[in-house]
Scaffold this active site. Structure first.
Site, PDB file in Angstrom:
ATOM      1  N   TYR A 285      74.405   8.630  28.800  1.00 23.06           N
ATOM      2  CA  TYR A 285      73.153   8.320  29.507  1.00 23.06           C
ATOM      3  C   TYR A 285      73.386   8.416  31.014  1.00 23.06           C
ATOM      4  O   TYR A 285      74.345   7.843  31.544  1.00 23.06           O
ATOM      5  CB  TYR A 285      72.679   6.926  29.113  1.00 23.06           C
ATOM      6  CG  TYR A 285      71.401   6.457  29.803  1.00 23.06           C
ATOM      7  CD1 TYR A 285      70.403   7.350  30.161  1.00 23.06           C
ATOM      8  CD2 TYR A 285      71.185   5.112  30.065  1.00 23.06           C
ATOM      9  CE1 TYR A 285      69.243   6.924  30.781  1.00 23.06           C
ATOM     10  CE2 TYR A 285      70.025   4.664  30.675  1.00 23.06           C
ATOM     11  CZ  TYR A 285      69.056   5.573  31.029  1.00 23.06           C
ATOM     12  OH  TYR A 285      67.908   5.146  31.643  1.00 23.06           O
ATOM     13  N   CYS A 286      72.504   9.138  31.712  1.00 27.65           N
ATOM     14  CA  CYS A 286      72.551   9.267  33.169  1.00 27.65           C
ATOM     15  C   CYS A 286      73.924   9.826  33.575  1.00 27.65           C
ATOM     16  O   CYS A 286      74.377  10.820  33.012  1.00 27.65           O
ATOM     17  CB  CYS A 286      72.244   7.912  33.802  1.00 27.65           C
ATOM     18  SG  CYS A 286      72.093   7.924  35.607  1.00 27.65           S
ATOM     19  N   LEU A 287      74.612   9.225  34.526  1.00 28.65           N
ATOM     20  CA  LEU A 287      75.921   9.719  34.934  1.00 28.65           C
ATOM     21  C   LEU A 287      76.954   9.577  33.822  1.00 28.65           C
ATOM     22  O   LEU A 287      77.975  10.271  33.826  1.00 28.65           O
ATOM     23  CB  LEU A 287      76.400   8.983  36.185  1.00 28.65           C
ATOM     24  CG  LEU A 287      75.770   9.450  37.496  1.00 28.65           C
ATOM     25  CD1 LEU A 287      76.210   8.560  38.645  1.00 28.65           C
ATOM     26  CD2 LEU A 287      76.129  10.899  37.794  1.00 28.65           C
TER      27      LEU A 287
END
Length: 548
Positions: A285-287
């Site tokens: 998720y995300c970075l």
């Protein structure tokens, strides 16, 4: 990166950063100098701007929709004049700061963004004397709204000066946040790995490992009983593991992305393999998705096929078009941040949070000012706000490395990012990928996320859901108003632009979670009894690092 010894320059920049909110004055000044010199040398542009001042019709451009002025009271005299004057000024400055030949495009974006932030300060919606809604509330309550607002302002000011965390009334981790039953099965200097207790008699052969971003607490994916992605996956018959990152201190200043791969992803895979699982589904998720992509590329390079599938949620692998967040990332800004981090060994949580708030200042700053301090209303606490206030720090070495090598140099997309001293390529990822983007994402713009399809040579299912960076991912079944688009690109298919993909892909009502669970089942082996995890750690979920 070896941590810098704080010298006079670093200490001066750190002190200056306390005033500027971590932004480099030199970066802003350079952009404005570029713009102003080109404006001085452009008589046609000057004439156009003068016409906009002298001819009302030339300055009639206004934003067609602005939620600040949606109330019908804004259309009455004299408030309609305030609005018209403000929007005309906004349009004039937009014309002045854009479309000027010769200006570096990034400088143009910085000047336009910074000018817009400055103009928004003077919006008539932000002041009691020029806001009809505030006037009406003041008359109705005989000024008590302003009295409450002053009390709220004093509370917030005292909390800010005393550096106390924002109180999340009614929400507490382990009580009504992050409550899915589980156990910490691994703890090292960087992570706690949590395994959730299965609720089905049989589970899929491949467990799921979730890698959240290190800039957030993991429980965004285990928010509440009703909005828990990990609980949903568990109930679909999967064994679920998630990484809970340590909130770094000065002692962790030298930890870099290689450490996050080794102590985070690789250590988790090793632990899961001790249960007898040979392959697993990896989710980022995300970075965390960016980090997972780097690790997966390294595994592909080395012939490691432990990943059965990879799912990337609002994650970028190409940072050539990072959106407005990229305005805060240039050589001057990174060097400024490095000096600030050299004095304490990490980036403070409120500095990153401040950058995100600036991207949506009308929604996250000025609307709050009006609601709290002028209307005298406290924002009703909710689980997402409580999580958002629970910010994290970032080690100096890691933060510098990811800003320089991912944002500035775009090394991952260009095949130059090194793991174990050797470069990795996204084309080495051979397992199927499920990629999710959100329509109104200010952190990972969906067209930037879509570039994954251009950079990989494997099967990719791309999904675009409504909502923002967090709200779009938290799209549990039954959530009203949810829809998504989904399409599949097989290895060898011709590439389509993001615009062509959007036009050709139909909208489906409901949650993308259901679609994803079906995709995971198709890629999974037979059901089997849950595997025992033999560990000596007795700490139950949500563990201890989440409280750091």
């Amino acid at each position: 990166m070896t941590r810098k010894t704080p010298n006079l320059d670093a200490r001066w920049h750190a002190a200056l950063g306390q005033i500027t909110g971590g932004l480099s004055p030199a970066a802003l000044a350079t952009a404005y100098l570029d713009w102003s010199l080109h404006l001085i040398a452009s008589p046609d542009k000057q004439a156009e701007l003068m016409r906009r001042v002298l001819e009302p019709s030339a300055a009639s451009e206004t934003e067609p929709e602005d939620s600040r002025f949606a109330d019908p009271a804004w259309s009455t005299f004299p408030y309609n004049l305030f609005v018209q004057n403000f929007l005309a000024t906004q349009a004039w400055w937009n014309a002045a700061t854009t479309g000027l030949p010769g200006v570096d495009p990034k400088h143009e974006n910085i000047v336009s963004f910074a000018t817009r932030q400055w103009i928004d300060v003077f919006s008539p919606a932000n002041y009691a004397l020029t806001n009809p809604q505030v006037w009406d509330r003041t008359r109705q309550e005989m000024g008590q709204n302003l009295v409450r607002g002053m009390r709220y302002w004093l509370e917030d000011f005292n909390r800010l000066m005393s550096r106390l965390p924002r109180q999340s009334h009614g929400f507490s981790v382990g009580e009504n946040l992050a409550t899915t039953p589980g156990q910490v099965v691994l703890q090292n200097d960087l992570i706690e790995l949590i395994r959730y207790h299965p609720t089905t008699k049989k589970v899929r052969a491949e467990p799921i490992l979730i890698v959240p971003a290190w800039i957030m607490k993991y429980y965004i994916l285990d928010l509440t009983d009703q909005r828990s992605l990990v609980a949903y996956l568990r109930d679909q018959g999967f064994e679920v593991y998630i990484i809970s990152w340590k909130n770094p201190t000065e002692e962790d200043a030298d930890k870099g992305l290689q450490d996050y791969i080794d102590l985070g992803i690789r250590a988790s895979i090793d632990l899961i393999k001790t249960t007898g699982a040979t392959r697993l589904h990896a989710v980022g998720y995300c970075l965390g998705g960016t980090l997972l992509s780097i690790a997966a590329a390294a595994m592909g390079r080395d012939g490691d096929n432990a990943f059965s599938t990879i799912s990337l949620l609002a994650s970028q692998v190409d940072f050539s078009e990072p959106g407005e967040l990229g305005l805060f990332i240039n050589e001057s800004q990174v060097a400024f941040l490095e000096d600030m981090m050299a004095t304490r060994g990490y980036l403070k949580a409120d500095q990153m949070a401040g950058a995100f708030r600036m991207l949506r200042s009308n929604d996250l700053i000025w609307s709050r000012v009006v609601r709290h301090y002028l209307l005298g209303e406290r924002t009703q606490e909710n689980a997402l706000l409580a999580w958002n206030a629970d910010a994290t720090r970032m080690p100096a070495a890691m933060h510098s490395e990811y800003l320089r090598h991912l944002f500035l140099k775009n090394d991952l997309a260009k095949g130059r990012f090194a793991v174990d001293g050797k470069s990795v390529a996204l084309t080495d990822i051979r397992c199927p990928i499920y990629c999710v983007a959100t329509e109104t994402d200010h952190v990972s713009p969906w067209k930037s996320v879509y570039r994954l399809l251009l950079l990989t040579d494997t099967d990719v299912t791309f999904v675009l859901t409504n909502g923002g960076h967090n709200g779009g991912i938290l799209s549990e079944p039954g959530h009203a108003g949810r829809h998504f688009r989904a399409d599949h690109k097989s290895e060898g298919d011709r590439h389509r632009t993001a615009a062509d993909w959007l036009e050709a892909t139909a909208t489906q009502d409901g949650s993308w979670w259901v679609h994803w669970a079906g995709w995971l089942r198709e890629k999974s082996g037979d059901r089997r009894a849950p595997r025992p995890v033999l560990v000596k750690i007795k700490t139950p979920a949500p563990g201890t690092y989440v409280f750091g």
